[in-house]
Write an enzyme that holds these catalytic residues in place. Structure first.
Site, PDB file in Angstrom:
ATOM      1  CG  HIS A 121       2.944   0.681  -5.471  1.00  0.00           C
ATOM      2  ND1 HIS A 121       3.208   1.720  -4.614  1.00  0.00           N
ATOM      3  CD2 HIS A 121       3.502  -0.416  -4.911  1.00  0.00           C
ATOM      4  CE1 HIS A 121       3.890   1.270  -3.567  1.00  0.00           C
ATOM      5  NE2 HIS A 121       4.085  -0.015  -3.727  1.00  0.00           N
ATOM      6  N   GLY A 158       0.816  -1.215   0.000  1.00  0.00           N
ATOM      7  CA  GLY A 158       0.000   0.000   0.000  1.00  0.00           C
ATOM      8  C   GLY A 158       0.846   1.261   0.000  1.00  0.00           C
ATOM      9  CE  LYS A 195      12.640   1.072  -3.858  1.00  0.00           C
ATOM     10  NZ  LYS A 195      11.762   0.807  -2.749  1.00  0.00           N
ATOM     11  N   GLY A 249       8.331  -5.416  -8.884  1.00  0.00           N
ATOM     12  CA  GLY A 249       9.179  -4.334  -9.365  1.00  0.00           C
ATOM     13  C   GLY A 249      10.659  -4.619  -9.154  1.00  0.00           C
ATOM     14  CB  VAL A 303       8.520   4.255 -11.451  1.00  0.00           C
ATOM     15  CG1 VAL A 303       7.997   5.668 -11.677  1.00  0.00           C
ATOM     16  CG2 VAL A 303       7.861   3.277 -12.409  1.00  0.00           C
TER      17      VAL A 303
HETATM   18  P1  AMP Z   1       5.991  -2.352  -1.676  1.00  0.00           P
HETATM   19  O1  AMP Z   1       4.598  -1.811  -1.540  1.00  0.00           O
HETATM   20  O2  AMP Z   1       7.047  -1.347  -1.419  1.00  0.00           O
HETATM   21  O3  AMP Z   1       6.177  -3.657  -0.946  1.00  0.00           O
HETATM   22  O4  AMP Z   1       6.159  -2.700  -3.218  1.00  0.00           O
HETATM   23  C1  AMP Z   1       5.219  -3.493  -3.889  1.00  0.00           C
HETATM   24  C2  AMP Z   1       5.743  -3.777  -5.267  1.00  0.00           C
HETATM   25  O5  AMP Z   1       5.953  -2.545  -5.953  1.00  0.00           O
HETATM   26  C3  AMP Z   1       7.082  -4.514  -5.256  1.00  0.00           C
HETATM   27  O6  AMP Z   1       7.096  -5.472  -6.312  1.00  0.00           O
HETATM   28  C4  AMP Z   1       8.066  -3.422  -5.518  1.00  0.00           C
HETATM   29  O7  AMP Z   1       9.263  -3.846  -6.130  1.00  0.00           O
HETATM   30  C5  AMP Z   1       7.266  -2.517  -6.446  1.00  0.00           C
HETATM   31  N1  AMP Z   1       7.794  -1.147  -6.427  1.00  0.00           N
HETATM   32  C6  AMP Z   1       7.968  -0.336  -5.353  1.00  0.00           C
HETATM   33  N2  AMP Z   1       8.533   0.821  -5.720  1.00  0.00           N
HETATM   34  C7  AMP Z   1       8.724   0.748  -7.053  1.00  0.00           C
HETATM   35  C8  AMP Z   1       9.289   1.623  -8.034  1.00  0.00           C
HETATM   36  N3  AMP Z   1       9.770   2.821  -7.714  1.00  0.00           N
HETATM   37  N4  AMP Z   1       9.336   1.218  -9.308  1.00  0.00           N
HETATM   38  C9  AMP Z   1       8.848  -0.008  -9.659  1.00  0.00           C
HETATM   39  N5  AMP Z   1       8.316  -0.887  -8.797  1.00  0.00           N
HETATM   40  C10 AMP Z   1       8.251  -0.514  -7.509  1.00  0.00           C
END
Ligand code: AMP
Length: 317
Positions: A73, A67, A188, A186, A215
């Site tokens: 995202h 979230g 990242k 992602g 991103v």
């Molecule tokens: P998180 O909510 O941070 O656990 O991320 C959920 C998903 O979004 C994961 O697969 C992350 O790698 C991806 N994600 C988070 N930040 C980025 C970003 N800046 N660019 C691409 N994917 C992202």
């Protein structure tokens, strides 16, 4: 490791068998006719998620998140919609998974703007959000864990003990609850992608993985739910992580292959106020630290700006 989207062997064949069977039964299969676009469904229980899966015979794509959704995202969700196609469905899970946080980490202060997240998902045409409570996901006497023990051992795995055990466990649970055909992650979180790809392979999970590029803000800082914690001074310093990785990559292209030298070049560019958690050149495939960088290896880092831990990585190609 070429993390550009991996496939689970045999899945295409299984999917087309399923499509043929659905056709024989007179049910719409994925790819046939437009799907009526309904409203965003909010699923908070395992039972509701299972019912949703049973209600859709078409391709289902899961985007697991914690979230506080941002443009990173959103890019994953758009990618998921492409993968799903017109007839398919996209489910975004929003769950701040307590088991992947260490005792001294930022679980309690992690942002949870659920109304804004719902708005964004609605705008992006997401079909359902799976937003369970911690109690729904973890019984009080929960005692079964998934532990990947090679790719997860270095980098974030070394400085956040137990982190990837929590990640693998929750991702496997999400896969068995939502039962997606595909999932989008992602790059990242590069090590996370590698760990999940290994888990999917090792446990023969029938989920095809897609990995989407990072991103960034216009100044190069990777978008992150944690960026909101940065003070204006820290925010101004944080892009130095990207500058450092780009400098190391440029040096690699110019012929420097010593990992020690590449790390020195990167370290010099990182703001002095940042506290480096780790900075490594990780070998493709194993993600273990390497002394001589090869094309396809990854330079990865984590650094604290105040209490906020940021990660980033770059491919040396
Ligand atoms: P998180 O909510 O941070 O656990 O991320 C959920 C998903 O979004 C994961 O697969 C992350 O790698 C991806 N994600 C988070 N930040 C980025 C970003 N800046 N660019 C691409 N994917 C992202």
């Amino acid at each position: 490791m070429a993390l550009r989207g991996s496939e689970v062997a045999g899945e295409d064949a299984r999917r087309s068998n399923r499509a043929r069977q659905l056709q024989r039964e007179g049910l719409p299969s994925g790819g046939y006719g437009p799907k009526p676009h309904g409203t965003l469904k909010i699923l908070t229980t395992v039972a509701a998620a299972r019912r949703f899966r049973r209600s859709t015979s078409s391709r289902l794509v899961l985007v697991p998140t914690m979230g506080a959704l941002h443009e990173g995202h959103a890019a994953l969700i758009r990618r998921a919609k492409q993968v799903a196609g017109k007839a398919g469905s996209v489910v975004v899970s929003i769950f701040v998974n307590p088991t992947q946080f260490g005792p001294k980490e930022d679980l309690s202060r992690y942002p949870r703007p659920i109304a804004e997240d719902q708005r964004l998902c609605r705008e992006l045409g997401v079909d359902a959000i799976f937003h369970p409570s911690a109690k729904e996901m973890y019984a009080a006497d929960f005692s079964t864990w998934v532990q990947e023990s090679a790719v997860s051992s270095g980098l974030c795995g070394a400085t956040r003990p137990g982190h990837f055990r929590g990640v693998c466990t929750v991702v496997l649970k999400l896969f068995t609850i939502v039962q997606p055909d595909d999932a989008v992650f992602g790059l990242k979180d590069y090590q996370q992608c590698a760990v999940i790809a290994r888990m999917v392979r090792d446990l023969d999970l029938p989920v095809r993985l897609t990995f989407a590029p990072t991103v960034r803000e216009p100044d190069g800082l990777a978008r992150s739910s944690r960026n909101v914690f940065l003070s204006p001074e820290e925010r101004a310093q944080a892009p130095s992580l990207r500058v450092a990785l780009l400098a190391a990559k440029a040096a690699f292209h110019a012929g420097t292959t010593s990992a020690a030298k590449l790390k020195q070049i990167a370290r010099r560019k990182i703001s002095r106020d940042a506290k480096l958690d780790y900075l490594e050149v990780a070998a493709a495939g194993t993600l273990t630290p390497t002394r001589i960088a090869q094309p396809g290896d990854t330079m990865a880092l984590a650094a604290f700006f105040g209490k906020t831990r940021l990660i980033d990585n770059i491919q040396l190609r």
